[in-house]
Every structure is written in C-alpha cells, then in structure tokens.
Design an enzyme around this catalytic site. Structure first.
Site, PDB file in Angstrom:
ATOM      1  N   THR A  11      12.295  -3.292  -9.119  1.00 24.37           N
ATOM      2  CA  THR A  11      11.977  -2.103  -8.369  1.00 24.37           C
ATOM      3  C   THR A  11      10.678  -1.759  -7.848  1.00 24.37           C
ATOM      4  O   THR A  11      10.395  -1.829  -6.048  1.00 24.37           O
ATOM      5  CB  THR A  11      11.926   0.047  -8.921  1.00 24.37           C
ATOM      6  N   ILE A  12       9.721  -1.886  -8.658  1.00 23.84           N
ATOM      7  CA  ILE A  12       8.502  -2.048  -8.242  1.00 23.84           C
ATOM      8  C   ILE A  12       7.304  -3.280  -6.970  1.00 23.84           C
ATOM      9  O   ILE A  12       7.319  -3.672  -6.008  1.00 23.84           O
ATOM     10  CB  ILE A  12       6.816  -2.170  -8.978  1.00 23.84           C
ATOM     11  N   GLY A 109       3.882   0.637 -17.556  1.00 24.56           N
ATOM     12  CA  GLY A 109       4.832   0.976 -18.786  1.00 24.56           C
ATOM     13  C   GLY A 109       4.422  -0.123 -19.762  1.00 24.56           C
ATOM     14  O   GLY A 109       4.483   0.110 -20.752  1.00 24.56           O
ATOM     15  N   SER A 138       1.927   5.053 -14.575  1.00 26.12           N
ATOM     16  CA  SER A 138       2.701   5.272 -14.397  1.00 26.12           C
ATOM     17  C   SER A 138       2.893   5.884 -13.434  1.00 26.12           C
ATOM     18  O   SER A 138       2.142   6.833 -12.705  1.00 26.12           O
ATOM     19  CB  SER A 138       3.635   6.028 -15.115  1.00 26.12           C
ATOM     20  N   CYS A 139       4.015   6.306 -12.538  1.00 23.31           N
ATOM     21  CA  CYS A 139       3.836   6.887 -10.969  1.00 23.31           C
ATOM     22  C   CYS A 139       3.896   8.819 -11.114  1.00 23.31           C
ATOM     23  O   CYS A 139       3.248   9.236 -10.157  1.00 23.31           O
ATOM     24  CB  CYS A 139       5.791   6.732 -11.004  1.00 23.31           C
ATOM     25  N   ASN A 140       4.087   9.367 -12.235  1.00 23.65           N
ATOM     26  CA  ASN A 140       3.927  10.214 -12.031  1.00 23.65           C
ATOM     27  C   ASN A 140       2.743  10.510 -12.512  1.00 23.65           C
ATOM     28  O   ASN A 140       2.049  11.034 -11.906  1.00 23.65           O
ATOM     29  CB  ASN A 140       4.915  11.086 -13.967  1.00 23.65           C
ATOM     30  N   HIS A 185       2.354  11.274 -20.341  1.00 26.48           N
ATOM     31  CA  HIS A 185       1.101  11.547 -18.887  1.00 26.48           C
ATOM     32  C   HIS A 185      -0.162  11.939 -18.904  1.00 26.48           C
ATOM     33  O   HIS A 185      -0.969  11.935 -18.911  1.00 26.48           O
ATOM     34  CB  HIS A 185       2.328  12.116 -17.588  1.00 26.48           C
ATOM     35  N   HIS A 212      11.312  12.441  -9.063  1.00 23.00           N
ATOM     36  CA  HIS A 212      10.254  13.180 -10.221  1.00 23.00           C
ATOM     37  C   HIS A 212      10.044  14.670 -10.126  1.00 23.00           C
ATOM     38  O   HIS A 212       9.624  14.737  -8.475  1.00 23.00           O
ATOM     39  CB  HIS A 212       9.110  12.470 -10.754  1.00 23.00           C
TER      40      HIS A 212
END
Lengths: 330, 330
Positions: A11-12, A109, A138-140, A185, A212
């Site tokens: 994905t990334i 990750g 991470s994306c969030n 997070h 998200h």
C-alpha cells in the site's frame, strides 16, 4: 539526482515509488517485490524495475516478468532506501542498510528505536537533516502532528484528547483497541512533538476501509474564534479544510471526492478537516478529521529522503513535494 | 396489577412486552402490530394479544393470525401505554392517549416536548412520579446518564467529552454524524442531568450492528484512584464492569457473552464498561463503554410505568425490575 530504492511494494511502497518517480530531484532505482502477481505486472507497466528477494527470481522469469537484480543490488544502487516492508520486517533489514552505508527511511509499524528520529515534515524536519535512519510515524500520528504543530505555534496547547476510529477492523462490530488507553498514537506524537506533554489517545477499530476518523478535542492556551482556527488550518499545505458547502462528512464522500478529481490511486495526501465540525467553546477546540491511511504518509517519506541526504530545507522540500504531487489542488 | 399496552412491536417494543409480561406487578394487555409477518407469529407464540391499526385486521385474519382489537381498543384496555412506534409517530399518537386519559411512555426518537419529563431511572425517577407523559431518552443517552449520575454524586463533574461511535451506519465507511457537534446526546443528557452543565458529544456512524461504543472523558472535581472509580461503577446495578480477566473489548465479545449466558434476545440491559479501559490521570477519567442498542432502555421503560402510576419509589422499582430481568446476574 538522488537515487532512491523502495524496498517493499504494498500500500505505502507503491505510492512512495510513484511519488519518487515524479520528483524533479529524484530517480527511482526500482522496487522490491516478492510475488510475481498482478501488482508486479502493474509495477512493470508503470516502468519500475523489480528487484526480487533471494530465491524468488525464478517465479518472475517463469511468468516473463523481468527482474533487475536482488534486494541487496537495490540497496547497493540506491543513495537512500525507503523501507516499506510489512510491520516488523524493517528493523530486520537495518543491518543490510548499515552494511552498505545506505541511509534508510522506515515506516510507523517499526518500533521507534529503529531510527534516531521519528518524523513529520511540518513538525520536525530540521531535526532529521543528515540523520542516517528516520522513521515516518503512522498515518494517524502524522495527521495529528500536522494538526498540532500549527495549533501549538499559534494558540499553545494545554491538553489534548483524541478518539481515533480506525478502519480495517474485523467482524461487523466496534472494538476498543487497545482496550487500555493510550493507543500508540499518543506516545508517538510525543516522539515528534514532546512539547505537547498532555495527550490522551483512545483507539477503536471498525470494519471499514481506506479512511480513519478522529474526534479531536484540544484544550488551547488561548481562546481563539472558530474563524481564527479555520484560517490557521487553511494556511497549512497538508491540511485540507473541506468547505461546508460541499456537504461532506464521511469516508465515502472523500473517496468520491478523490475519484471525481482524478487523484491517482484515490490518494488524499492531506488531513481532511470538515469545516462544519470546527467548534470552539472558550479555550476548547473540537473537530472531526479524516485520514486517508494509504497516502497520508507519502509526502513525509519524500521529505525524509531530502532530510537524510540534507539536500533541502523543510520549506524547500515541502513545497517541491506539494507542487509535484498536486497537494492542495482540487 | 398495572395493565400495560405496548403500541408498536419493533426492536424496543418486543423487549418491553417481554419485560412487562415478566413483572410481578404488571399484566401485558397486548401489543400493536401493523404487518402480519414472522414477528407477529412469534408474538402470538409468546402468548401476546395483537391489536391492529384500522384497516389491517383483514391481513392477519387471512393468515389465521388472531387479532384482539384495534389500537384504540389497546389504549382503552390499558392503564399505561408504552409507545414504541417508529421515530416521530409517537407524538402523532399523543392525542389518542390524551382522549382516553391514558398515561404514556415515549421513546427517545420523539422530540423532548412530547413529554413533561425525559427519564433515566437512576438519575431522575422521582421527578417523573405521577406525570402523565414521560420520554425515555435514547439508548446512548440512557447509558451516559447511568454513568454520570453516580460520578456526579461521588466525585463531582466539571466537564465531559464523549465520542459516540454508533452502529448502523451505511456503506463500508465512517461518517461524522452529525458533522457539526454536538450530537443530540449532549442536550438530552442535560434534560435529565442539568447539573452536568459542560458536556460535548461527538457522534460517528459505522456499518456495524447491535452495540455502540463510547469513548468517555470526564473531568472530575476530585482526583480519585482508578480503584475508587471502579468501585463506584461496580456498585451501580445497571453498569456492568466487564472484568479484565475476561479479555473482552468488542461488540463481538459482548454478543458471545450474552449468548453464552443464555440472555433472551441477546439482551444486555446494563452499560458495559471495560475494566481495563478505566484510566485516571489527576482529575481526568477515561474509559470505553459499550451500549446494547436493542435492550439498554428496556428497564427504564418498566420503571417509567411505575413512576407514572406512582406505584413504587425509585429503589423499589429498580430492584423489582432488576431482579425480574436478571440484571447483574452473569
């Protein structure tokens, strides 16, 4: 030209490869891929060289898919490697990068100790300049750091509480995950923005895809108007304040929004803040923010490449990345 | 014996009928049902008389399903009607109840002005005693009131922020709904517990079923230990603090939990607070709480029947309801 290898093509990785290929100051050496499947075929059709892990080349050759070399070859041929391997495999590959003295960018990750710096361009680009190993959070967390950095500068932050409702849950139910707060997070935000000090993050998972949703509460040191907050956020290149007139409020709307505007791979690189959700009561700010989990960290990976090679300042890099990827253009 | 009619036989109505039928001080006159289908058949098999709206009786007779009378007959035969009709239809039926001088209990989908009191037994039972019309607030608001009432009494509340992730969303995405805070829950809590004063509720919808999940932050006036909070909540009959040793964190776990224990219709009448989620930092309390949308308001409907007929005090009524329904027994 910075020669960039992308180790991993999920994905990334596929999106980092696309972005590197477009950058005026970078060249894509190639990507690594373990399985000869439809994704490998698509990579070749996009013109990307494939490097295969040891013992996998035959699989590709049997299907007439060209292999340019091994993963070690990819590392040797690259000035910088962006490691986008599945969670936990990045840290296992660090000795390979060290052996060839090749700087590497890891993803969120991996544990924080995989790198000397956890990274969000807007918040701490300068700290990563010249470092050998950098970790993109991470994306969030990236989304939170992009939001908090300008709020810190403009209004100060006393405390912040975030509920992150994450896609990709299992079963048709809602899970509190982890059930014991905080989710990762909060501590990860503090890796990048230690001056926040007081943050609580509560995570859930729900069986949805792609986007998200964060429910945000920030206790500011001052009490700005809603218009002042909106203006600060609108001035951030990696935050898109979705105009209330567009009547968007969901991941579905954001998917259609990206498709209608012809965004490659449905990418929405910017935090998506719903204008109508911005509410200020005294010094309490509330808003809803959506994060496209597949693309939000891509510009950070690109900026990190320039940081570790020390080839641009934060603003030069962010501007080049933004303009090349069409960030902020709708 | 209080003669109780249940007007409407959907998710809530069928459970209210079951509960009324079990209560030692109540008799179920019957239920109203508009369609002669599998649910009507099940009602007859549970021994409930069916009253049909005008013009619908023929449908039932054609399928050999017995009809006891019209909806007006149901109202005439009842001392109290529990209105569980679809949202917005309750207020349309109020003139019918008024014409026959029959007290009525409405559900949270109706506007607050349908009744003189919005009701959660733990919080304001006494205010509803002898009232003609009472409205049970929605399942989520009921859950919040049950949580806040003891926290208010024991620790005081300065401010509270809740993110409610609600099941029954559409598409495989997360929606901010309503996008503009607050959701209706905050104002509805203030109908029942005006002393809370400072509450923000942010609602989302996700495509799941049966259980909602709340991410809760309460700013207390004092700074209790986590153990003290847990003890207060464990002493509440309508809050179940799910032991951390059980390793539950999702709606899926709660469904299996209810089924394993043979709960009729998978009912979980109590707020489900995950023990491991209870976190206190200074005077800030955080926790995750799940609400079974189908059954959480049932005990409140039963208590409201006793309140409007003024046949029991709060504690007498709650105890009788709890014991009859097996609340707190696992």
């Amino acid at each position: 030209m910075i020669q960039v290898g992308v180790n991993g093509y999920g994905t990334i990785g596929k999106r980092v490869a696309d972005a590197v290929a477009e950058m005026p100051d970078m060249a894509l050496v190639g990507i690594s891929k373990a399985s000869a499947n439809h994704t490998a075929d698509a990579a070749l059709k996009r013109g990307y060289d494939i490097y295969a892990p040891d013992g996998r080349a035959e699989q590709f050759e049997a299907k007439d898919m060209a292999v340019a070399g091994s993963v070690e070859d990819l590392v040797v041929n690259s000035d910088v490697v962006v490691d986008t391997l599945p969670e936990g495999m990045g840290i296992e590959h660090r000795p390979l990068y060290e052996r060839h003295d090749t700087p590497a960018i890891f993803q969120g990750g991996e544990p924080a100790e995989v790198a000397s710096e956890s990274f969000t361009a807007r918040a701490n680009y300068e700290d990563a300049r010249g470092e050998e190993y950098v970790r993109i959070v991470s994306c969030n967390t990236t989304g939170l750091n992009r939001l908090f950095a300008p709020l810190l500068e403009e209004f100060g932050i006393d405390r912040t509480v975030v509920t992150l409702v994450r896609c990709r849950g299992e079963h048709a139910v809602i899970s509190a995950d982890p059930v014991k707060p905080p989710s990762h997070h909060g501590p990860d935000v503090l890796e990048v923005l230690p001056e926040i000090e007081n943050i609580q993050t509560m995570g859930m998972k729900v069986p949805t895809v792609r986007h998200h949703m964060h429910s945000i509460n920030v206790e500011l040191e001052s009490a700005p108007s809603e218009a002042a907050v909106r203006e600060v956020l609108e001035n951030e290149s990696r935050i898109h304040v979705a105009d209330g007139d567009l009547e968007m409020n969901s991941g579905w709307d954001l998917q259609e929004f990206a498709l209608d505007r012809g965004r490659d791979r449905m990418n929405l690189y910017e935090n998506q803040v719903f204008e109508d959700s911005i509410a200020v009561e005294d010094n309490q700010l509330y808003l809803f923010m959506s994060i496209h989990r597949e693309s939000d960290v891509i510009p950070e990976n690109i900026d990190a490449i320039r940081a570790v090679t020390d080839t641009a300042s934060r603003d030069e890099s962010m501007t080049m990345t933004n303009e090349t990827l069409g960030i902020g253009e709708y």
